[in-house]
Design a protein around this motif. Structure first.
Motif, mmCIF file in Angstrom:
data_model
loop_
_atom_site.group_PDB
_atom_site.id
_atom_site.type_symbol
_atom_site.label_atom_id
_atom_site.label_comp_id
_atom_site.label_asym_id
_atom_site.label_seq_id
_atom_site.Cartn_x
_atom_site.Cartn_y
_atom_site.Cartn_z
ATOM 1 N N LEU A 133 0.828 -1.208 0.000
ATOM 2 C CA LEU A 133 0.000 0.000 0.000
ATOM 3 C C LEU A 133 0.860 1.254 0.000
ATOM 4 O O LEU A 133 0.508 2.265 -0.625
ATOM 5 C CB LEU A 133 -0.961 -0.012 1.190
ATOM 6 C CG LEU A 133 -2.005 -1.138 1.190
ATOM 7 C CD1 LEU A 133 -2.945 -0.995 2.373
ATOM 8 C CD2 LEU A 133 -2.774 -1.205 -0.108
ATOM 9 N N VAL A 160 -5.315 -3.989 -2.962
ATOM 10 C CA VAL A 160 -4.292 -3.100 -3.514
ATOM 11 C C VAL A 160 -4.902 -2.227 -4.610
ATOM 12 O O VAL A 160 -4.645 -1.017 -4.663
ATOM 13 C CB VAL A 160 -3.095 -3.914 -4.048
ATOM 14 C CG1 VAL A 160 -2.076 -3.013 -4.719
ATOM 15 C CG2 VAL A 160 -2.441 -4.710 -2.931
ATOM 16 N N HIS A 170 -7.113 0.440 -3.066
ATOM 17 C CA HIS A 170 -6.282 1.492 -2.471
ATOM 18 C C HIS A 170 -5.753 2.426 -3.563
ATOM 19 O O HIS A 170 -5.713 3.643 -3.374
ATOM 20 C CB HIS A 170 -5.126 0.863 -1.682
ATOM 21 C CG HIS A 170 -4.252 1.868 -1.014
ATOM 22 N ND1 HIS A 170 -4.643 2.565 0.105
ATOM 23 C CD2 HIS A 170 -3.006 2.306 -1.320
ATOM 24 C CE1 HIS A 170 -3.677 3.389 0.463
ATOM 25 N NE2 HIS A 170 -2.672 3.251 -0.389
#
Length: 103
Positions: free
Chosen positions: A33, A84, A87
């Protein structure tokens, strides 16, 4: 424990219960992240200086960039690839790059 000494260093070591250590998974997730956040932040600061498309800024291969590489790596690190990617989209929207987030 002891049988880990006789396995290849690149093999995935599980706990005696057969599960992956949640602390290791958490650290891997945080790393991926942070990679995505740094890539979007760099892209945003670059585009403020001059208009650059995402493909021009990530010239590794056509269609490959750090967020995509992080999502691909997530699969091998036993992290949710969707996490992921979500994000990444959230970071794009938070930096006002809605046109890339929609894609």
């Amino acid at each position: 424990g002891k049988n880990a000494f006789f396995k290849d260093l690149t093999s995935i070591q599980l706990l005696p219960s057969g599960d992956m250590d949640p602390n290791v998974l958490s650290l891997r997730q945080q790393f991926l992240l942070k990679v995505v956040s740094a890539a979007v932040q760099t892209l945003c600061s670059s585009q403020k200086d001059r208009e650059v498309s995402e493909e021009e800024y990530f010239p590794f291969e056509k269609g490959k960039n750090w967020p995509t590489l992080a999502a691909d790596l997530a699969q091998y690190l036993q992290i949710s690839e969707d996490l992921v990617r979500r994000h990444y989209v959230c970071e794009l929207y938070s930096y006002g790059m809605d046109h890339l987030g929609e894609e």
